[in-house]
Design a protein around this motif. Structure first.
Motif, PDB file in Angstrom:
ATOM      1  N   HIS A 193       0.514  -1.047 -11.385  1.00  6.76           N
ATOM      2  CA  HIS A 193       0.182  -1.133  -9.971  1.00  6.76           C
ATOM      3  C   HIS A 193      -1.290  -1.313  -9.465  1.00  6.76           C
ATOM      4  O   HIS A 193      -1.449  -1.880  -8.486  1.00  6.76           O
ATOM      5  CB  HIS A 193       0.579   0.386  -9.660  1.00  6.76           C
ATOM      6  N   TYR A 224      -7.368   6.120  -7.348  1.00  7.10           N
ATOM      7  CA  TYR A 224      -6.207   5.304  -7.375  1.00  7.10           C
ATOM      8  C   TYR A 224      -5.476   5.417  -5.923  1.00  7.10           C
ATOM      9  O   TYR A 224      -4.857   4.565  -5.406  1.00  7.10           O
ATOM     10  CB  TYR A 224      -5.352   5.664  -8.466  1.00  7.10           C
ATOM     11  N   GLY A 257       0.762  -1.278  -0.103  1.00  9.28           N
ATOM     12  CA  GLY A 257       0.095  -0.054  -0.051  1.00  9.28           C
ATOM     13  C   GLY A 257       0.854   1.339   0.129  1.00  9.28           C
ATOM     14  O   GLY A 257       0.324   2.111  -0.919  1.00  9.28           O
ATOM     15  N   VAL A 294       2.823   1.675  -3.646  1.00  8.79           N
ATOM     16  CA  VAL A 294       1.995   2.019  -4.677  1.00  8.79           C
ATOM     17  C   VAL A 294       1.428   3.395  -4.283  1.00  8.79           C
ATOM     18  O   VAL A 294       1.445   4.208  -5.335  1.00  8.79           O
ATOM     19  CB  VAL A 294       0.787   0.978  -4.706  1.00  8.79           C
ATOM     20  N   LYS A 295       1.266   4.057  -3.107  1.00 13.03           N
ATOM     21  CA  LYS A 295       0.786   5.148  -2.952  1.00 13.03           C
ATOM     22  C   LYS A 295       1.902   6.051  -3.398  1.00 13.03           C
ATOM     23  O   LYS A 295       1.916   7.466  -3.974  1.00 13.03           O
ATOM     24  CB  LYS A 295       0.329   5.273  -1.411  1.00 13.03           C
ATOM     25  N   VAL A 314      -2.435  -4.116  -6.623  1.00 11.81           N
ATOM     26  CA  VAL A 314      -3.411  -3.799  -5.699  1.00 11.81           C
ATOM     27  C   VAL A 314      -4.720  -4.901  -5.791  1.00 11.81           C
ATOM     28  O   VAL A 314      -5.000  -5.271  -4.605  1.00 11.81           O
ATOM     29  CB  VAL A 314      -4.157  -2.485  -5.777  1.00 11.81           C
ATOM     30  N   SER A 374      -4.790   2.495  -2.609  1.00  9.49           N
ATOM     31  CA  SER A 374      -3.484   2.402  -1.851  1.00  9.49           C
ATOM     32  C   SER A 374      -3.710   2.965  -0.367  1.00  9.49           C
ATOM     33  O   SER A 374      -3.039   2.136   0.573  1.00  9.49           O
ATOM     34  CB  SER A 374      -2.492   3.087  -2.323  1.00  9.49           C
ATOM     35  N   ASP A 375      -4.379   3.720  -0.153  1.00  9.60           N
ATOM     36  CA  ASP A 375      -4.731   4.284   1.281  1.00  9.60           C
ATOM     37  C   ASP A 375      -5.418   3.168   2.194  1.00  9.60           C
ATOM     38  O   ASP A 375      -5.063   2.853   3.375  1.00  9.60           O
ATOM     39  CB  ASP A 375      -5.660   5.412   1.357  1.00  9.60           C
ATOM     40  N   TYR A 420       1.899   6.271  -7.074  1.00  3.92           N
ATOM     41  CA  TYR A 420       0.817   7.076  -7.699  1.00  3.92           C
ATOM     42  C   TYR A 420       0.958   8.380  -7.179  1.00  3.92           C
ATOM     43  O   TYR A 420       0.663   9.339  -8.110  1.00  3.92           O
ATOM     44  CB  TYR A 420      -0.338   6.629  -7.102  1.00  3.92           C
TER      45      TYR A 420
END
Length: 243
Positions: free
Chosen positions: A207, A51, A33, A36-37, A211, A55-56, A40
């Motif tokens: 990505h 998106y 997470g 990916v955050k 997720v 991730s959050d 992004y």
């Protein structure tokens, strides 16, 4: 000794082992997470907020898992039916959240091409214009990082008013030390002839797939914990009723 007696005897140990694995899944989910955050966030102006939210949610799930594992371990060690049942309930909540993340990642992956196409096309004319420094910088970052130019082809820049039909310097690769004095055109040797839509979309889709995979895979794993904890809670209650 029948199968039911064996399961009854070892179910709490299996649950303790599962909790250890559960914590490890929390570490993986939290790490994925956060990673990916970070990926992004570098391109957040071009991305839909969904998106970032996906991730959050992975990060939140990872944190909650550490809290839930406490109830699972205590319930198994103390053979406390209430704590074990609480663990089961929380696992169901996590299971649902992971399904939401997984399905959300699947939906986002299929929407990526259209969303990126719209974002790139709508911001192209705002490149190098007043009050659009962030968009200019982001376009340069994308073209440098992905060796691409324009939306679908470098000729997209010919109709951009702010650049007077010239290509941004980030559309070309230059020898070290020559960037400041160089110009980029369709005949330049180091021009990026591939458009940014395809390569950038593939990056974002990759990505989103991560997720999706993490959400769905770990949701399936949680099912084992739900079964074990429910079974253990049932056995603990059965023991107390027998006594």
């Amino acid at each position: 000794m029948d199968c039911n007696s064996i399961l009854r005897k070892y179910s709490r140990y299996l649950l303790i082992v599962f909790n250890f694995l559960f914590v490890l899944t929390g570490v993986v989910i939290l790490s994925v997470g956060a990673s990916v955050k970070a990926y992004y966030n570098e391109y957040n102006t071009f991305l839909d907020d969904k998106y970032i939210y996906a991730s959050d949610l992975l990060i939140i799930i990872g944190v909650i898992i550490f809290i839930i594992a406490f109830f699972g371990c205590c319930g198994a060690l103390k053979e406390n039916a209430c704590m074990t049942q609480t663990f089961s309930t929380m696992l169901i909540v996590i299971f649902i959240l992971e399904l939401i993340v997984g399905i959300g990642g699947l939906v986002l992956r299929h929407q990526t091409d259209e969303m990126i196409d719209k974002a790139l096309t709508s911001t192209l004319q705002r490149y190098n214009t007043p009050n659009n420094t962030e968009i200019t910088k982001l376009w340069d970052t994308v073209q440098e990082n992905f060796d691409c130019c324009g939306v679908k082809k470098y000729t997209d820049w010919e109709n951009v008013t702010s650049t007077h039909g010239q290509l941004p310097l980030t559309c070309c690769n230059f020898p070290p030390g020559s960037f400041g004095n160089a110009t980029c055109s369709g005949t330049s040797q180091g021009i990026h002839k591939e458009g940014c839509l395809e390569v950038f979309s593939d990056y974002i889709e990759g990505h989103a797939t991560t997720v999706e995979s993490v959400g769905l895979t770990f949701a399936i794993i949680q099912l084992l914990g739900i079964i074990l904890s429910c079974y253990l809670a049932k056995q603990i209650r059965s023991d107390y009723e027998t006594v």
